[in-house]
Design a protein around this motif. Structure first.
Motif, mmCIF file in Angstrom:
data_model
loop_
_atom_site.group_PDB
_atom_site.id
_atom_site.type_symbol
_atom_site.label_atom_id
_atom_site.label_comp_id
_atom_site.label_asym_id
_atom_site.label_seq_id
_atom_site.Cartn_x
_atom_site.Cartn_y
_atom_site.Cartn_z
ATOM 1 N N VAL A 267 96.652 -2.393 -34.698
ATOM 2 C CA VAL A 267 98.215 -1.981 -33.448
ATOM 3 C C VAL A 267 98.800 -3.148 -34.455
ATOM 4 C CG1 VAL A 267 98.958 -2.095 -31.743
ATOM 5 C CG2 VAL A 267 97.623 -0.707 -31.539
ATOM 6 N N PRO A 268 98.210 -4.474 -34.618
ATOM 7 C CA PRO A 268 99.267 -5.325 -35.254
ATOM 8 C C PRO A 268 99.992 -4.573 -36.438
ATOM 9 C CG PRO A 268 98.022 -5.999 -33.927
ATOM 10 C CD PRO A 268 97.071 -4.999 -33.666
ATOM 11 N N LYS A 269 98.850 -4.421 -37.120
ATOM 12 C CA LYS A 269 99.491 -3.535 -39.105
ATOM 13 C C LYS A 269 100.198 -3.071 -38.672
ATOM 14 C CE LYS A 269 95.044 -4.519 -41.007
ATOM 15 N NZ LYS A 269 94.146 -3.451 -42.430
ATOM 16 N N VAL A 270 100.316 -1.970 -37.410
ATOM 17 C CA VAL A 270 101.175 -0.790 -37.426
ATOM 18 C C VAL A 270 102.213 -0.818 -36.948
ATOM 19 C CG1 VAL A 270 102.206 1.052 -36.594
ATOM 20 C CG2 VAL A 270 99.844 1.034 -37.084
ATOM 21 N N VAL A 271 102.180 -1.914 -35.686
ATOM 22 C CA VAL A 271 104.080 -2.522 -35.541
ATOM 23 C C VAL A 271 104.655 -3.537 -36.574
ATOM 24 C CG1 VAL A 271 104.584 -4.411 -33.738
ATOM 25 C CG2 VAL A 271 102.871 -2.473 -32.945
ATOM 26 N N THR A 272 103.891 -3.760 -37.104
ATOM 27 C CA THR A 272 105.119 -4.911 -37.933
ATOM 28 C C THR A 272 105.570 -3.984 -39.681
ATOM 29 O OG1 THR A 272 103.247 -7.042 -37.806
ATOM 30 C CG2 THR A 272 104.458 -6.474 -40.102
ATOM 31 N N GLU A 273 104.630 -3.187 -39.604
ATOM 32 C CA GLU A 273 104.283 -1.996 -40.767
ATOM 33 C C GLU A 273 106.250 -1.345 -40.125
ATOM 34 O OE1 GLU A 273 103.517 2.642 -42.669
ATOM 35 O OE2 GLU A 273 102.122 0.820 -42.250
ATOM 36 N N LEU A 274 106.516 -1.082 -38.715
ATOM 37 C CA LEU A 274 107.541 -0.237 -38.603
ATOM 38 C C LEU A 274 108.521 -1.434 -38.156
ATOM 39 C CD1 LEU A 274 105.233 1.786 -35.485
ATOM 40 C CD2 LEU A 274 106.647 2.767 -37.768
ATOM 41 N N LYS B 273 99.035 -6.726 -26.840
ATOM 42 C CA LYS B 273 100.527 -7.147 -26.629
ATOM 43 C C LYS B 273 101.245 -6.890 -27.581
ATOM 44 C CE LYS B 273 97.884 -11.224 -25.024
ATOM 45 N NZ LYS B 273 96.593 -12.185 -25.686
ATOM 46 N N ALA B 274 100.541 -6.378 -28.736
ATOM 47 C CA ALA B 274 101.256 -6.278 -30.253
ATOM 48 C C ALA B 274 102.702 -5.009 -29.512
ATOM 49 C CB ALA B 274 100.755 -5.652 -30.773
ATOM 50 N N LEU B 275 102.160 -4.382 -28.797
ATOM 51 C CA LEU B 275 102.951 -2.555 -28.320
ATOM 52 C C LEU B 275 104.598 -3.181 -27.884
ATOM 53 C CD1 LEU B 275 100.997 -0.337 -27.522
ATOM 54 C CD2 LEU B 275 101.555 -0.468 -29.601
ATOM 55 N N VAL B 276 103.960 -4.964 -27.471
ATOM 56 C CA VAL B 276 105.142 -5.040 -26.521
ATOM 57 C C VAL B 276 107.122 -5.104 -27.309
ATOM 58 C CG1 VAL B 276 106.182 -6.507 -24.808
ATOM 59 C CG2 VAL B 276 103.649 -6.011 -24.521
ATOM 60 N N GLN B 277 105.648 -6.443 -28.702
ATOM 61 C CA GLN B 277 107.151 -5.590 -30.062
ATOM 62 C C GLN B 277 107.931 -4.826 -30.415
ATOM 63 O OE1 GLN B 277 105.317 -8.265 -33.141
ATOM 64 N NE2 GLN B 277 103.979 -8.247 -32.071
ATOM 65 N N LEU B 278 107.510 -3.982 -30.632
ATOM 66 C CA LEU B 278 108.793 -3.130 -30.755
ATOM 67 C C LEU B 278 109.229 -2.278 -29.827
ATOM 68 C CD1 LEU B 278 105.797 -0.326 -31.513
ATOM 69 C CD2 LEU B 278 106.795 -1.039 -32.947
ATOM 70 N N GLU B 279 109.649 -3.022 -28.850
ATOM 71 C CA GLU B 279 111.026 -2.466 -27.821
ATOM 72 C C GLU B 279 111.936 -3.604 -27.369
ATOM 73 O OE1 GLU B 279 110.012 -3.572 -23.338
ATOM 74 O OE2 GLU B 279 108.151 -2.082 -23.234
ATOM 75 N N ASP B 280 111.993 -4.886 -29.177
ATOM 76 C CA ASP B 280 112.887 -5.108 -28.690
ATOM 77 C C ASP B 280 113.987 -4.642 -30.348
ATOM 78 O OD1 ASP B 280 112.874 -7.850 -27.601
ATOM 79 O OD2 ASP B 280 111.107 -8.624 -29.350
ATOM 80 N N GLU C 255 109.652 -3.474 -40.002
ATOM 81 C CA GLU C 255 109.603 -4.036 -41.385
ATOM 82 C C GLU C 255 110.510 -3.009 -42.318
ATOM 83 O OE1 GLU C 255 106.987 -4.926 -43.501
ATOM 84 O OE2 GLU C 255 106.779 -6.991 -43.083
ATOM 85 N N MET C 256 110.063 -1.435 -41.393
ATOM 86 C CA MET C 256 110.928 0.076 -42.331
ATOM 87 C C MET C 256 111.456 0.580 -41.732
ATOM 88 S SD MET C 256 107.318 2.574 -43.379
ATOM 89 C CE MET C 256 108.338 3.596 -43.059
ATOM 90 N N PHE C 257 111.700 0.610 -40.676
ATOM 91 C CA PHE C 257 112.945 0.783 -39.504
ATOM 92 C C PHE C 257 114.366 -0.007 -38.645
ATOM 93 C CE2 PHE C 257 109.303 3.823 -39.646
ATOM 94 C CZ PHE C 257 109.979 4.973 -40.329
ATOM 95 N N ALA C 258 113.947 -1.639 -38.984
ATOM 96 C CA ALA C 258 114.702 -2.290 -37.416
ATOM 97 C C ALA C 258 115.434 -2.850 -38.666
ATOM 98 C CB ALA C 258 114.127 -2.891 -36.968
#
Length: 230
Positions: free
Chosen positions: A218-225, A70-77, A227-230
């Motif tokens: 995965v949720p940790k990495v998704v949140t980090e990415l 589920k966390a990976l889906v957030q990256l698509e935004d 915050e860093m790049f979006a």
């Protein structure tokens, strides 16, 4: 928009209740791998192979995507996202991810033994006598040992274009999938999420290891990415 490529293995689905590919004794659900995952096994005992995958297929309807999926889906935004998975389940799709390449086939599809281009969606048991339009027996749409990996070239091209690579729940020992990491750009950040990581911090440039199971890491990495790049 940065491109994130995600390579997933059995570990991410194990948390949903799907057994990993093989146990420590080399057996898969009590079977020798070659009995149920090779052309020779299919030739020698197609009924055993059909029964084996019927049980695997039925199991899919009793499991759900976990927080890792589920966390990976957030990256698509925020990013262009491609998932290359070794898994044959549909948990990434059910979680809501949209760009998924299945390296080793899909449990919810079958194909003709005469013409591999004839592929059908399939949610019920596959039995002897179930035929394609060319009157040939259907088989599981799974890449068995000794067979070519049709989606490999596509996976290599996807990985080559990654700005960021995330690897989740894989032993990095099943080839050719394990070799995909070597196609990434030299400077691309690599995140490796696994409770028992099989590679070390200095194995690759810009590698960050997260020694957690997928539902936590995965949720940790998704949140980090984000915050860093979006």
């Amino acid at each position: 928009m940065k491109k994130i490529v995600i390579l997933t293995g059995a570990g991410i689905s194990a948390e949903s209740g799907i057994n990993t590919f093989r146990d420590s004794n080399g057996l898969w659900e009590g079977h020798d791998i070659m009995e149920v995952a090779s052309p020779i096994g299919w030739h020698n005992n197609p009924n055993l192979v059909l029964d084996f995958y019927n049980k695997r297929r039925a199991q899919l309807f009793n499991v759900q995507p976990n927080n890792g999926h589920k966390a990976l889906v957030q990256l698509e935004d925020y990013f262009q996202v491609d998932i290359v998975t070794q898994n044959v389940d549909d948990l990434h799709e059910r979680a809501g991810s949209t760009n998924i390449t299945h390296l080793h086939g899909e449990l919810l599809k079958v194909r003709s033994t005469l013409d591999e281009r004839l592929i059908y969606k399939w949610t019920k048991d596959l039995n002897p006598g179930d035929l394609c339009v060319k009157n040939s027996q259907l088989r599981p749409h799974i890449v068995w040992f000794g067979e070519e990996v049709p989606m490999l070239d596509k996976a290599v091209e996807i990985t080559r274009n990654a700005d960021i690579l995330i690897i989740i729940g894989t032993s990095m020992q099943v080839y050719p999938a394990a070799n995909l990491i070597n196609y990434t750009k030299t400077a691309a950040p690599i995140y490796f999420i696994d409770p028992k990581p099989s590679i070390t911090q200095n194995s690759f440039q810009n590698l960050k290891i997260i020694s957690e199971k997928a539902s936590i890491g995965v949720p940790k990495v998704v949140t980090e990415l984000i915050e860093m790049f979006a």
